[in-house]
Design a protein around this motif. Structure first.
Motif, mmCIF file in Angstrom:
data_model
loop_
_atom_site.group_PDB
_atom_site.id
_atom_site.type_symbol
_atom_site.label_atom_id
_atom_site.label_comp_id
_atom_site.label_asym_id
_atom_site.label_seq_id
_atom_site.Cartn_x
_atom_site.Cartn_y
_atom_site.Cartn_z
ATOM 1 N N ARG A 1 -20.442 44.188 -6.222
ATOM 2 C CA ARG A 1 -21.448 43.130 -6.292
ATOM 3 C C ARG A 1 -21.142 42.155 -7.423
ATOM 4 N NH1 ARG A 1 -25.406 41.494 -9.130
ATOM 5 N NH2 ARG A 1 -25.332 43.229 -10.592
ATOM 6 N N ILE A 2 -20.757 42.698 -8.600
ATOM 7 C CA ILE A 2 -20.420 41.841 -9.735
ATOM 8 C C ILE A 2 -19.192 40.998 -9.424
ATOM 9 C CG2 ILE A 2 -19.599 41.873 -12.127
ATOM 10 C CD1 ILE A 2 -21.425 44.315 -12.562
ATOM 11 N N ALA A 3 -18.182 41.612 -8.799
ATOM 12 C CA ALA A 3 -16.970 40.872 -8.440
ATOM 13 C C ALA A 3 -17.281 39.760 -7.441
ATOM 14 C CB ALA A 3 -15.926 41.828 -7.865
ATOM 15 N N GLU A 4 -18.144 40.053 -6.484
ATOM 16 C CA GLU A 4 -18.524 39.031 -5.502
ATOM 17 C C GLU A 4 -19.279 37.892 -6.175
ATOM 18 O OE1 GLU A 4 -21.104 38.622 -1.363
ATOM 19 O OE2 GLU A 4 -20.864 40.579 -2.319
ATOM 20 N N ALA A 5 -20.188 38.227 -7.107
ATOM 21 C CA ALA A 5 -20.937 37.190 -7.827
ATOM 22 C C ALA A 5 -20.000 36.342 -8.676
ATOM 23 C CB ALA A 5 -22.021 37.833 -8.693
ATOM 24 N N MET A 6 -19.052 36.969 -9.343
ATOM 25 C CA MET A 6 -18.089 36.212 -10.155
ATOM 26 C C MET A 6 -17.229 35.319 -9.268
ATOM 27 S SD MET A 6 -16.925 39.025 -12.999
ATOM 28 C CE MET A 6 -15.663 37.977 -13.677
ATOM 29 N N HIS A 7 -16.829 35.817 -8.115
ATOM 30 C CA HIS A 7 -16.016 35.038 -7.182
ATOM 31 C C HIS A 7 -16.794 33.825 -6.700
ATOM 32 C CE1 HIS A 7 -14.273 34.051 -3.220
ATOM 33 N NE2 HIS A 7 -13.121 34.314 -3.835
ATOM 34 N N ASP A 8 -18.052 34.012 -6.358
ATOM 35 C CA ASP A 8 -18.884 32.897 -5.904
ATOM 36 C C ASP A 8 -19.078 31.874 -7.016
ATOM 37 O OD1 ASP A 8 -19.092 34.113 -3.466
ATOM 38 O OD2 ASP A 8 -21.125 34.897 -3.788
ATOM 39 N N GLN A 9 -19.326 32.359 -8.244
ATOM 40 C CA GLN A 9 -19.515 31.446 -9.373
ATOM 41 C C GLN A 9 -18.246 30.665 -9.664
ATOM 42 O OE1 GLN A 9 -22.423 30.848 -10.931
ATOM 43 N NE2 GLN A 9 -21.395 29.234 -12.062
#
Length: 144
Positions: free
Chosen positions: A126-134
């Motif tokens: 989830r954190i990796a996905e959020a960082m990728h989106d940001q």
């Protein structure tokens, strides 16, 4: 795998009761049977090695069998009943129940550990996905 003194004591008790319960013919049987069931359960619950438990049980069984065979006052029916009730009912069955309980507890602990690891992996994803989106959003702003 190392065997602790507690496990050695429980294995000795398992072998001793597997020997004593079938050969007891008087009133001592009423005391030995519950003690045997309790010690056998504890041995199954706390001894990790199946091989050690089977060897202790087999040692007591062979000793009881030899004692009953060389005893002149025991008929074949008495021999069979003593072995079946003494060993199976008051030594083998409680030991097996203790092993099943031990395996159940270990399995549930492994399931809990697996659930914790899975939760950590989901949180990392989830954190990796959020960082990728940001990062994608920031790069899109830079491109504009």
């Amino acid at each position: 795998m190392t065997t602790s003194w507690k496990q050695i004591g429980l294995l000795t008790a398992l072998a001793l009761f597997a020997y004593l319960v079938p050969i007891s013919t008087n009133g001592s049987w009423f005391l030995l049977a519950p003690l045997s069931a309790f010690a056998s359960y504890l041995a199954g619950r706390h001894v990790g090695s199946l091989l050690h438990g089977v060897l202790a049980f087999a040692t007591g069984t062979v000793a009881a069998t030899l004692t009953l065979v060389f005893s002149s006052h025991v008929s074949l029916l008495t021999f069979a009943l003593n072995i079946i009730t003494g060993l199976v009912l008051f030594a083998l069955l409680p030991w097996w129940i203790g092993r099943a309980r031990r395996n159940t507890v270990m399995f549930r602990a492994q399931e809990r550990e697996h659930a914790v690891v899975q939760a950590e992996l989901r949180e990392r994803a989830r954190i990796a996905e959020a960082m990728h989106d940001q990062l994608g959003h920031d790069l899109a702003l830079l491109a504009l």
